[in-house]
Design an enzyme around this catalytic site. Structure first.
Site, short mmCIF file in Angstrom:
data_model
loop_
_atom_site.label_atom_id
_atom_site.label_comp_id
_atom_site.label_asym_id
_atom_site.label_seq_id
_atom_site.Cartn_x
_atom_site.Cartn_y
_atom_site.Cartn_z
N LYS A 156 39.79 23.91 13.86
CA LYS A 156 38.53 23.58 13.19
C LYS A 156 38.72 23.17 11.81
CE LYS A 156 34.47 26.74 13.38
NZ LYS A 156 33.93 27.93 13.94
N ARG A 189 29.00 37.95 15.78
CA ARG A 189 28.57 38.40 14.74
C ARG A 189 27.43 39.55 15.01
NH1 ARG A 189 28.03 32.67 11.69
NH2 ARG A 189 30.07 31.77 12.46
N GLU A 238 29.34 27.82 21.54
CA GLU A 238 30.30 28.94 20.79
C GLU A 238 29.34 30.07 20.42
OE1 GLU A 238 32.09 27.71 17.04
OE2 GLU A 238 32.16 29.75 16.58
C1 3PG Z 1 29.83 28.60 11.69
O1 3PG Z 1 29.53 29.74 12.15
O2 3PG Z 1 30.87 28.17 12.34
C2 3PG Z 1 29.20 28.02 10.58
O3 3PG Z 1 28.73 28.85 9.68
C3 3PG Z 1 28.15 27.10 11.24
O4 3PG Z 1 27.73 26.25 10.02
P1 3PG Z 1 26.29 25.72 9.98
O5 3PG Z 1 25.33 26.90 9.98
O6 3PG Z 1 26.26 24.99 8.52
O7 3PG Z 1 26.27 24.81 10.88
#
Ligand code: 3PG
Length: 214
Positions: A135, A51, A47
């Protein structure tokens, strides 16, 4: 593709993926070596989050260099982003939450979409729109494994990709839940290792995470 075809695509892609690395790519030149290291470790999908400025060019590079990878585009917050990620070569899209506008944009653009929910009512609203793979975000903060267990019996036909707070210490417990199709998270590609371009260390994290679950 229709909603049904998209469901079939996601069902296969996420089931095969088991673990889905959530990537924040700052430098476009890191995109392909990072994706290669994840593929090398055993990932079949990634993914790439929207950002950073580098996100769309990063998707284009990955799609071109590694067509065998199922390319997810994450952090879609605006309806116009569905066509942008589709044009960049993404195979599917994900959001940290969902509105009707975003869900409609996914349907209109025919992009396979994993919308996010954090409460039973949100799960049901998305289910009504036809999204049966969602999700769970933020997974840990919204109840984590206990939340998934609570959802499993009353809403038996929705499967989840919990993301947010998943790590090596709890990934197995998440994957043991029958309503979990895969888990996502940033632990698979830590920022410091990406900054150091330590690709072999990233492959190792993926291999270890997968060896624990299989
Ligand atoms: C995301 O971007 O989907 C989450 O912020 C990932 O979360 P994590 O950094 O706790 O894995």
């Amino acid at each position: 593709m229709s909603l049904d075809e998209n469901y079939l695509y996601l069902s296969n892609a996420l089931k095969n993926a088991i673990i889905l690395p959530v990537l924040v790519i700052e430098n476009v030149e890191d995109a392909v070596p990072l994706a290669e290291s994840l593929l090398e470790g055993g990932c079949s999908s990634v993914e790439v989050t929207l950002r950073t400025e580098a996100a769309l060019p990063a998707m284009e590079s990955i799609a071109k260099a590694l067509p065998e990878l199922s390319l997810g585009a994450g952090t879609l917050l605006e309806p116009e982003q569905f066509l942008q990620v589709k044009n960049a070569g993404a195979h599917y899209a994900l959001s940290p939450g969902t509105t009707r506008t975003l869900a409609q944009a996914a349907i209109d653009s025919q992009v396979a979409y994993v919308p996010a929910a954090a409460t039973p009512s949100e799960v049901l609203e998305l289910r009504e729109l036809g999204f049966k793979i969602q999700k769970l975000f933020p997974a840990g903060a919204s109840g984590g494994i206990e939340m998934l267990k609570s959802l499993a019996s009353p809403i038996a036909d929705v499967r989840f990709c919990p993301t947010g707070g998943v790590s090596t210490s709890n990934v197995n417990d998440y994957l043991k839940q029958p309503n979990v199709i895969c888990v996502g998270g940033s632990w698979l590609a830590p920022k410091n290792l990406v900054a150091e371009k330590n690709w072999s260390a990233i492959s190792k994290i993926v291999r270890e995470s997968l060896s624990d679950v299989s």
